[in-house]
Design a protein around this motif. Structure first.
Motif, PDB file in Angstrom:
ATOM      1  N   VAL A  16      93.033 -29.060  38.967  1.00 21.32           N
ATOM      2  CA  VAL A  16      94.495 -29.070  39.035  1.00 21.32           C
ATOM      3  C   VAL A  16      95.057 -29.400  37.661  1.00 21.32           C
ATOM      4  O   VAL A  16      94.522 -30.261  36.950  1.00 21.32           O
TER       5      VAL A  16
ATOM      6  N   HIS B 137      94.448 -24.755  39.703  1.00 21.36           N
ATOM      7  CA  HIS B 137      95.739 -24.716  40.396  1.00 21.36           C
ATOM      8  C   HIS B 137      96.742 -25.479  39.549  1.00 21.36           C
ATOM      9  O   HIS B 137      96.498 -26.636  39.190  1.00 21.36           O
TER      10      HIS B 137
ATOM     11  N   THR C 196     100.995 -23.188  41.739  1.00 20.00           N
ATOM     12  CA  THR C 196     100.774 -23.512  43.141  1.00 20.00           C
ATOM     13  C   THR C 196     101.874 -24.397  43.702  1.00 20.00           C
ATOM     14  O   THR C 196     102.141 -24.377  44.900  1.00 20.00           O
TER      15      THR C 196
ATOM     16  N   ALA D  46      97.324 -29.202  46.297  1.00 20.38           N
ATOM     17  CA  ALA D  46      97.128 -28.117  45.336  1.00 20.38           C
ATOM     18  C   ALA D  46      95.647 -27.821  45.150  1.00 20.38           C
ATOM     19  O   ALA D  46      95.243 -26.654  45.047  1.00 20.38           O
TER      20      ALA D  46
ATOM     21  N   GLY E 226      94.425 -25.499  47.447  1.00 17.15           N
ATOM     22  CA  GLY E 226      95.028 -24.176  47.362  1.00 17.15           C
ATOM     23  C   GLY E 226      96.332 -24.041  48.116  1.00 17.15           C
ATOM     24  O   GLY E 226      96.826 -22.931  48.321  1.00 17.15           O
TER      25      GLY E 226
ATOM     26  N   THR F 263     100.449 -24.530  48.753  1.00 21.65           N
ATOM     27  CA  THR F 263     101.684 -24.550  47.985  1.00 21.65           C
ATOM     28  C   THR F 263     102.387 -25.887  48.201  1.00 21.65           C
ATOM     29  O   THR F 263     102.490 -26.370  49.318  1.00 21.65           O
TER      30      THR F 263
ATOM     31  N   LYS G  83     101.609 -16.317  46.524  1.00 20.21           N
ATOM     32  CA  LYS G  83     102.337 -17.580  46.400  1.00 20.21           C
ATOM     33  C   LYS G  83     103.850 -17.358  46.442  1.00 20.21           C
ATOM     34  O   LYS G  83     104.588 -18.139  47.048  1.00 20.21           O
TER      35      LYS G  83
END
Length: 210
Positions: free
Chosen positions: A50, A77, A99, A118, A121, A123, A176
């Motif tokens: 992340v 992400h 994300t 995040a 995966g 949002t 996304k």
């Protein structure tokens, strides 16, 4: 362990963010960057799970850096962490592949939850950002499009954003963007609630088959 890269051009802010997250047992802050170019270089070297990305920085800004980081490390992400929440900023960030979009006045727990989501995966949207998007799309345009229903149906079957993109022949960033609009139209801020509301409204079957 979630590998985290923190990007912010203000040293005091960056140190504060790192300090907030440093004692979480499941997070490891592997690097810090003061601008977008450094963020891309460090992401390539450190392979974070992340990236917490400031939006407005001198040189390469957060939106451009998001695209560059994801091109260098597709498994990462990016969560934008900023004080700005204009519609244009939000959409630019998501379309670049972010994300999530969180604000710097968020609580420590909300920030931790956002980083963890995040990494899975999912949002992540600050509540005020979600409300802005809801107000933007409320009215005659709040029905889900056919493509948005396809994306939500695939999410309901447990597919990740990358898997949804592969199935529908669209990019993960486009997935996304569709999900962000679905969240806004349904008045929710995560995937699970989007599916639940869609089933309740009869937009998806209860078996999540779409």
């Amino acid at each position: 362990m979630i590998r985290l890269l923190v990007v912010d051009d203000h040293p005091v802010v960056r140190a504060g963010i790192v300090g907030l997250l440093a004692d979480a047992d499941d997070l490891d802050v592997v690097g810090e960057a003061a601008d977008g170019a450094a963020a891309t270089a460090l992401a390539r070297e450190l392979r974070p799970d992340v990236v917490l990305m400031d939006l407005r920085m001198p040189g390469t800004d957060g939106v451009a850096a998001t695209g560059e980081v994801l091109a260098a490390v597709p498994t990462a992400h990016v969560v934008v962490l900023t004080t700005y929440e204009t519609d244009a900023d939000i959409l630019r960030a998501v379309e670049a592949g972010a994300t999530g979009y969180l604000l710097k006045d968020t609580t420590r727990e909300a920030l931790l939850d956002g980083v963890r989501a995040a990494a899975r995966g999912e949002t992540v949207l600050a509540p005020s950002v979600a409300r802005r998007l809801v107000s933007q799309v409320r009215g005659p345009h709040d029905r889900l499009t056919e493509r948005e229903l396809e994306v939500l149906g695939a999410v309901a079957r447990g597919l990740s954003n990358a898997q949804v993109g592969a199935e529908l022949f669209i990019t993960e960033a486009t997935v996304k963007t569709h999900l962000l609009r679905v969240f806004a139209k349904l008045g929710v801020d995560d995937r699970a609630h989007a599916v639940m509301v869609a089933v309740r409204r009869g937009l998806l079957r209860a078996d999540h088959g779409g």
